[in-house]
Design a protein around this motif. Structure first.
Motif, PDB file in Angstrom:
ATOM      1  N   GLY A   1      -1.813  -6.574   5.044  1.00  0.00           N
ATOM      2  CA  GLY A   1      -1.690  -6.517   3.589  1.00  0.00           C
ATOM      3  C   GLY A   1      -1.771  -7.887   2.942  1.00  0.00           C
ATOM      4  N   VAL A   2      -1.114  -8.881   3.531  1.00  0.00           N
ATOM      5  CA  VAL A   2      -1.148 -10.245   2.983  1.00  0.00           C
ATOM      6  C   VAL A   2      -2.551 -10.821   3.077  1.00  0.00           C
ATOM      7  CG1 VAL A   2      -0.326 -12.606   3.362  1.00  0.00           C
ATOM      8  CG2 VAL A   2       1.297 -10.720   3.369  1.00  0.00           C
ATOM      9  N   VAL A   3      -3.206 -10.645   4.230  1.00  0.00           N
ATOM     10  CA  VAL A   3      -4.571 -11.158   4.400  1.00  0.00           C
ATOM     11  C   VAL A   3      -5.523 -10.484   3.408  1.00  0.00           C
ATOM     12  CG1 VAL A   3      -6.529 -11.242   5.992  1.00  0.00           C
ATOM     13  CG2 VAL A   3      -4.260 -11.860   6.795  1.00  0.00           C
ATOM     14  N   ALA A   4      -5.418  -9.161   3.259  1.00  0.00           N
ATOM     15  CA  ALA A   4      -6.285  -8.447   2.314  1.00  0.00           C
ATOM     16  C   ALA A   4      -6.012  -8.903   0.883  1.00  0.00           C
ATOM     17  CB  ALA A   4      -6.075  -6.939   2.437  1.00  0.00           C
TER      18      ALA A   4
ATOM     19  N   PRO B   1       5.294   6.590   5.676  1.00  0.00           N
ATOM     20  CA  PRO B   1       5.340   5.297   6.350  1.00  0.00           C
ATOM     21  C   PRO B   1       6.746   4.817   6.686  1.00  0.00           C
ATOM     22  CG  PRO B   1       4.792   4.992   4.042  1.00  0.00           C
ATOM     23  CD  PRO B   1       4.815   6.462   4.305  1.00  0.00           C
ATOM     24  N   SER B   2       7.797   5.465   6.147  1.00  0.00           N
ATOM     25  CA  SER B   2       9.163   5.028   6.454  1.00  0.00           C
ATOM     26  C   SER B   2       9.535   5.339   7.898  1.00  0.00           C
ATOM     27  CB  SER B   2      10.154   5.687   5.499  1.00  0.00           C
ATOM     28  OG  SER B   2      10.118   7.088   5.662  1.00  0.00           O
ATOM     29  N   THR B   3       8.788   6.225   8.554  1.00  0.00           N
ATOM     30  CA  THR B   3       9.085   6.566   9.939  1.00  0.00           C
ATOM     31  C   THR B   3       8.461   5.586  10.932  1.00  0.00           C
ATOM     32  OG1 THR B   3       7.164   8.035  10.044  1.00  0.00           O
ATOM     33  CG2 THR B   3       9.276   9.017   9.393  1.00  0.00           C
ATOM     34  N   LEU B   4       7.633   4.670  10.444  1.00  0.00           N
ATOM     35  CA  LEU B   4       7.028   3.672  11.338  1.00  0.00           C
ATOM     36  C   LEU B   4       8.094   2.687  11.811  1.00  0.00           C
ATOM     37  CD1 LEU B   4       3.786   2.763   9.340  1.00  0.00           C
ATOM     38  CD2 LEU B   4       3.934   4.174  11.381  1.00  0.00           C
ATOM     39  N   ILE B   5       7.944   2.241  13.034  1.00  0.00           N
ATOM     40  CA  ILE B   5       8.829   1.211  13.566  1.00  0.00           C
ATOM     41  C   ILE B   5       8.363  -0.117  12.986  1.00  0.00           C
ATOM     42  CG2 ILE B   5       9.653   0.097  15.667  1.00  0.00           C
ATOM     43  CD1 ILE B   5       8.831   2.710  17.136  1.00  0.00           C
ATOM     44  N   PHE B   6       9.315  -0.908  12.429  1.00  0.00           N
ATOM     45  CA  PHE B   6       8.904  -2.141  11.755  1.00  0.00           C
ATOM     46  C   PHE B   6       8.254  -3.127  12.716  1.00  0.00           C
ATOM     47  CE2 PHE B   6       9.684  -6.427  10.082  1.00  0.00           C
ATOM     48  CZ  PHE B   6       8.899  -6.330   8.943  1.00  0.00           C
ATOM     49  N   VAL B   7       8.837  -3.303  13.900  1.00  0.00           N
ATOM     50  CA  VAL B   7       8.223  -4.195  14.887  1.00  0.00           C
ATOM     51  C   VAL B   7       7.622  -3.305  15.960  1.00  0.00           C
ATOM     52  CG1 VAL B   7       8.644  -6.008  16.602  1.00  0.00           C
ATOM     53  CG2 VAL B   7       9.891  -6.024  14.446  1.00  0.00           C
ATOM     54  N   PRO B   8       6.351  -3.284  16.169  1.00  0.00           N
ATOM     55  CA  PRO B   8       5.292  -4.147  15.678  1.00  0.00           C
ATOM     56  C   PRO B   8       4.467  -3.527  14.545  1.00  0.00           C
ATOM     57  CG  PRO B   8       4.476  -3.012  17.595  1.00  0.00           C
ATOM     58  CD  PRO B   8       5.886  -2.517  17.342  1.00  0.00           C
ATOM     59  N   GLN B   9       4.586  -2.180  14.315  1.00  0.00           N
ATOM     60  CA  GLN B   9       3.668  -1.509  13.390  1.00  0.00           C
ATOM     61  C   GLN B   9       3.815  -1.988  11.948  1.00  0.00           C
ATOM     62  OE1 GLN B   9       4.952   2.414  14.362  1.00  0.00           O
ATOM     63  NE2 GLN B   9       3.193   2.822  15.698  1.00  0.00           N
ATOM     64  N   GLY B  10       4.994  -1.998  11.427  1.00  0.00           N
ATOM     65  CA  GLY B  10       5.222  -2.415  10.046  1.00  0.00           C
ATOM     66  C   GLY B  10       4.901  -3.874   9.829  1.00  0.00           C
ATOM     67  N   LEU B  11       5.210  -4.696  10.822  1.00  0.00           N
ATOM     68  CA  LEU B  11       4.931  -6.130  10.725  1.00  0.00           C
ATOM     69  C   LEU B  11       3.424  -6.393  10.689  1.00  0.00           C
ATOM     70  CD1 LEU B  11       6.284  -8.897  10.672  1.00  0.00           C
ATOM     71  CD2 LEU B  11       6.110  -8.941  13.152  1.00  0.00           C
TER      72      LEU B  11
ATOM     73  N   LEU C   1       0.816  -3.453   2.309  1.00  0.00           N
ATOM     74  CA  LEU C   1       2.103  -4.082   2.005  1.00  0.00           C
ATOM     75  C   LEU C   1       3.180  -3.037   1.718  1.00  0.00           C
ATOM     76  CD1 LEU C   1       1.102  -7.160  -0.180  1.00  0.00           C
ATOM     77  CD2 LEU C   1       2.171  -7.196   2.063  1.00  0.00           C
ATOM     78  N   LEU C   2       2.826  -1.995   0.959  1.00  0.00           N
ATOM     79  CA  LEU C   2       3.805  -0.938   0.678  1.00  0.00           C
ATOM     80  C   LEU C   2       4.188  -0.171   1.942  1.00  0.00           C
ATOM     81  CD1 LEU C   2       2.553   0.452  -2.753  1.00  0.00           C
ATOM     82  CD2 LEU C   2       4.561  -0.966  -2.294  1.00  0.00           C
ATOM     83  N   ALA C   3       3.233   0.040   2.833  1.00  0.00           N
ATOM     84  CA  ALA C   3       3.554   0.705   4.104  1.00  0.00           C
ATOM     85  C   ALA C   3       4.488  -0.160   4.937  1.00  0.00           C
ATOM     86  CB  ALA C   3       2.275   1.005   4.876  1.00  0.00           C
ATOM     87  N   SER C   4       4.243  -1.465   4.948  1.00  0.00           N
ATOM     88  CA  SER C   4       5.108  -2.379   5.691  1.00  0.00           C
ATOM     89  C   SER C   4       6.523  -2.393   5.109  1.00  0.00           C
ATOM     90  CB  SER C   4       4.515  -3.787   5.662  1.00  0.00           C
ATOM     91  OG  SER C   4       5.376  -4.697   6.290  1.00  0.00           O
ATOM     92  N   LEU C   5       6.612  -2.458   3.777  1.00  0.00           N
ATOM     93  CA  LEU C   5       7.932  -2.449   3.131  1.00  0.00           C
ATOM     94  C   LEU C   5       8.643  -1.118   3.348  1.00  0.00           C
ATOM     95  CD1 LEU C   5       7.101  -4.291  -0.215  1.00  0.00           C
ATOM     96  CD2 LEU C   5       8.413  -5.174   1.728  1.00  0.00           C
ATOM     97  N   SER C   6       7.888  -0.031   3.359  1.00  0.00           N
ATOM     98  CA  SER C   6       8.484   1.290   3.617  1.00  0.00           C
ATOM     99  C   SER C   6       9.094   1.344   5.008  1.00  0.00           C
ATOM    100  CB  SER C   6       7.431   2.394   3.483  1.00  0.00           C
ATOM    101  OG  SER C   6       6.956   2.473   2.169  1.00  0.00           O
ATOM    102  N   SER C   7       8.402   0.801   5.997  1.00  0.00           N
ATOM    103  CA  SER C   7       8.944   0.831   7.359  1.00  0.00           C
ATOM    104  C   SER C   7      10.150  -0.096   7.496  1.00  0.00           C
ATOM    105  CB  SER C   7       7.864   0.459   8.375  1.00  0.00           C
ATOM    106  OG  SER C   7       7.564  -0.906   8.304  1.00  0.00           O
ATOM    107  N   TYR C   8      10.183  -1.176   6.738  1.00  0.00           N
ATOM    108  CA  TYR C   8      11.306  -2.122   6.827  1.00  0.00           C
ATOM    109  C   TYR C   8      12.568  -1.550   6.167  1.00  0.00           C
ATOM    110  CZ  TYR C   8      14.004  -6.424   6.414  1.00  0.00           C
ATOM    111  OH  TYR C   8      14.985  -7.376   6.505  1.00  0.00           O
ATOM    112  N   PHE C   9      12.406  -0.971   4.958  1.00  0.00           N
ATOM    113  CA  PHE C   9      13.569  -0.465   4.217  1.00  0.00           C
ATOM    114  C   PHE C   9      13.905   0.984   4.540  1.00  0.00           C
ATOM    115  CE2 PHE C   9      12.188  -3.921   1.309  1.00  0.00           C
ATOM    116  CZ  PHE C   9      13.349  -4.678   1.358  1.00  0.00           C
ATOM    117  N   GLY C  10      13.015   1.709   5.231  1.00  0.00           N
ATOM    118  CA  GLY C  10      13.272   3.100   5.583  1.00  0.00           C
ATOM    119  C   GLY C  10      13.114   4.061   4.417  1.00  0.00           C
TER     120      GLY C  10
END
Length: 191
Positions: A80-83, A64-74, A46-55
């Protein structure tokens, strides 16, 4: 019943006419480890996903802020939600000690009382002792092994009375079955 079960030891006779066996539930080290790993992993994804979304980096490891939100961060957010939901389920199972309970053989009342803790409601079964034909030991080896003690009951399916989970050593299984058969003065089948 609860005060007597707290005073008794697992598989000990309270008197010559009552036998109580305590059954362990889901409070095992392996369940604590799985729940902890799912919690930590879920929060990390979840933190990695939020990092990619907010930069911005919300995790101290990696970038993780360098990840592209769609599709990697999503996808990481979904993981994260499932876990996190699985971790909540495991912590709930551990908190209620799912599957724990007591087998109480009472010759005074002539009744076998089974009590198990369930997820939504507890299970309580009472069976007259005179309907129990035999104690059965089931041993199945292979990919999905099964070792359990069951009761053969007139007009019904076999009723398992041992705990579910990792297979017991054969000696413990035999001792548990022999103790019940000796107490009820019926045959021991199996092995």
């Amino acid at each position: 019943m609860s005060t007597e079960s707290n005073l008794s030891q697992s598989g000990k006779e309270l008197s010559g006419l009552v036998l109580e066996q305590e059954i362990k539930g889901s409070r095992k080290v392996s369940n604590y480890l799985v729940a902890s790993m799912l919690s930590i992993g879920g929060v990390g994804f979840l933190l990695a996903s939020l990092s990619s979304y907010f930069g911005r980096d919300f995790l101290p490891l990696g970038n993780p802020s360098t990840l592209i939100f769609v599709p990697q961060g999503l996808v990481m957010g979904i993981y994260g939600v499932v876990a996190f939901l699985l971790a909540l389920y495991f912590w709930r199972i551990i908190s209620i000690d799912y599957g724990s309970g007591v087998n109480r053989f009472d010759k005074n009342k002539g009744v076998l009382s089974l009590y198990r803790r369930g997820l939504l409601k507890n299970i309580e079964i009472e069976i007259p002792i005179n309907e129990i034909k035999a104690v059965k030991l089931e041993v199945r080896e292979g990919f999905n092994p099964r070792r359990r003690v069951s009761l053969r009951i007139k007009g019904r399916k076999d009723l398992p009375i041992s705990r579910v989970g990792s297979p017991k050593p054969l000696l413990d299984l035999e001792n548990e079955g022999a103790e019940v058969a000796r107490f009820l003065e019926i045959n021991l089948e199996g092995i």
